[in-house]
Write an enzyme that holds these catalytic residues in place. Sequence first.
Site, PDB file in Angstrom:
ATOM      1  N   LYS A   1      -6.883  -5.015  -2.690  1.00 24.70           N
ATOM      2  CA  LYS A   1      -7.266  -5.724  -1.607  1.00 24.70           C
ATOM      3  C   LYS A   1      -8.315  -4.730  -1.111  1.00 24.70           C
ATOM      4  O   LYS A   1      -8.101  -3.511  -0.775  1.00 24.70           O
ATOM      5  CB  LYS A   1      -6.351  -6.114  -0.766  1.00 24.70           C
ATOM      6  CG  LYS A   1      -5.643  -5.099  -0.109  1.00 24.70           C
ATOM      7  CD  LYS A   1      -4.301  -5.593   0.642  1.00 24.70           C
ATOM      8  CE  LYS A   1      -3.570  -4.467   1.358  1.00 24.70           C
ATOM      9  NZ  LYS A   1      -4.319  -3.613   2.315  1.00 24.70           N
TER      10      LYS A   1
ATOM     11  N   ASP B   1       0.645  -1.262   0.049  1.00 20.98           N
ATOM     12  CA  ASP B   1       0.122   0.151   0.033  1.00 20.98           C
ATOM     13  C   ASP B   1       0.734   1.173   0.002  1.00 20.98           C
ATOM     14  O   ASP B   1       0.570   2.263   0.632  1.00 20.98           O
ATOM     15  CB  ASP B   1      -0.936  -0.012   1.230  1.00 20.98           C
ATOM     16  CG  ASP B   1      -1.898  -1.200   0.993  1.00 20.98           C
ATOM     17  OD1 ASP B   1      -1.809  -2.070   0.254  1.00 20.98           O
ATOM     18  OD2 ASP B   1      -2.455  -1.290   2.183  1.00 20.98           O
TER      19      ASP B   1
ATOM     20  N   CYS C   1      -1.830  -2.552   7.792  1.00 21.82           N
ATOM     21  CA  CYS C   1      -1.995  -3.540   6.645  1.00 21.82           C
ATOM     22  C   CYS C   1      -0.586  -4.393   6.627  1.00 21.82           C
ATOM     23  O   CYS C   1      -0.884  -5.640   6.104  1.00 21.82           O
ATOM     24  CB  CYS C   1      -2.212  -2.707   5.240  1.00 21.82           C
ATOM     25  SG  CYS C   1      -3.739  -1.961   5.368  1.00 21.82           S
TER      26      CYS C   1
END
Length: 226
Positions: A129, A24, A162
Amino acid sequence: MIHIDAQPYGFTFLPASTALIVIDMQRDFIEPGGFGESLGNDVSRLAAIVPTVAALLDTCRRHGIAVIHTREAHRPDLSDCPPAKRGRGDAALRIGDTGPMGRILVAGEPGNDILPAVAPLPGEIVIDKPGKGAFYATALGEILRLKGITHLLFAGVTTEVCVQTTMREANDRGYDCLLVEDATASYFPAFKAAAIDMIVAQGGIVGWSAPLAALTAALEPSKANP
Ligand code: TIU
């Protein structure tokens, strides 16, 4: 076999059966006006790791370690965004709302892009995701299985959300996981430190942790000891 000096003890892997997962590294988390700032965070801290992530990518690419990128990204119709996720907190801008970089945390919007300095190369896999963990509701597990991957290196943001969630998912699926600790960041330095402590405690209950220099020294010993 490559052996890295790591916490809580040495991490041993074969580049051909190892993947780097970069979590990310998106404008939505690292630049003002995105999801991270909408949650009330000072996003400036995260930009500091970009050169280290870029160097890690370069090292892995040169040594035949597969590179996989993830993005936290929802479908434009938000059909994969649980109302509980969208409704959490008291943000002025919620997931799907329009901010200065387009719609917050929505696939295809400018803010959802990975930063150019750490962008995927052609042929590298990018996983979109809907959750914090990269295995949930994605093809990541199947992709790793088909590639014969057994060991994972982790980088990206944020360490305790994450990155740690994905490491825990991977650990439960039988992967040996190493966090590259200077290639990950949190909005909260104390949370980053605590996440690393939790990962390596109890003999590596979730995995291992080491700085990029330890990985580089293991892969390129002639550069470490000229
Ligand atoms: N809020 C926060 O720290 N992180 C996230 O919402 N997503 C990721 O960590 N990528």
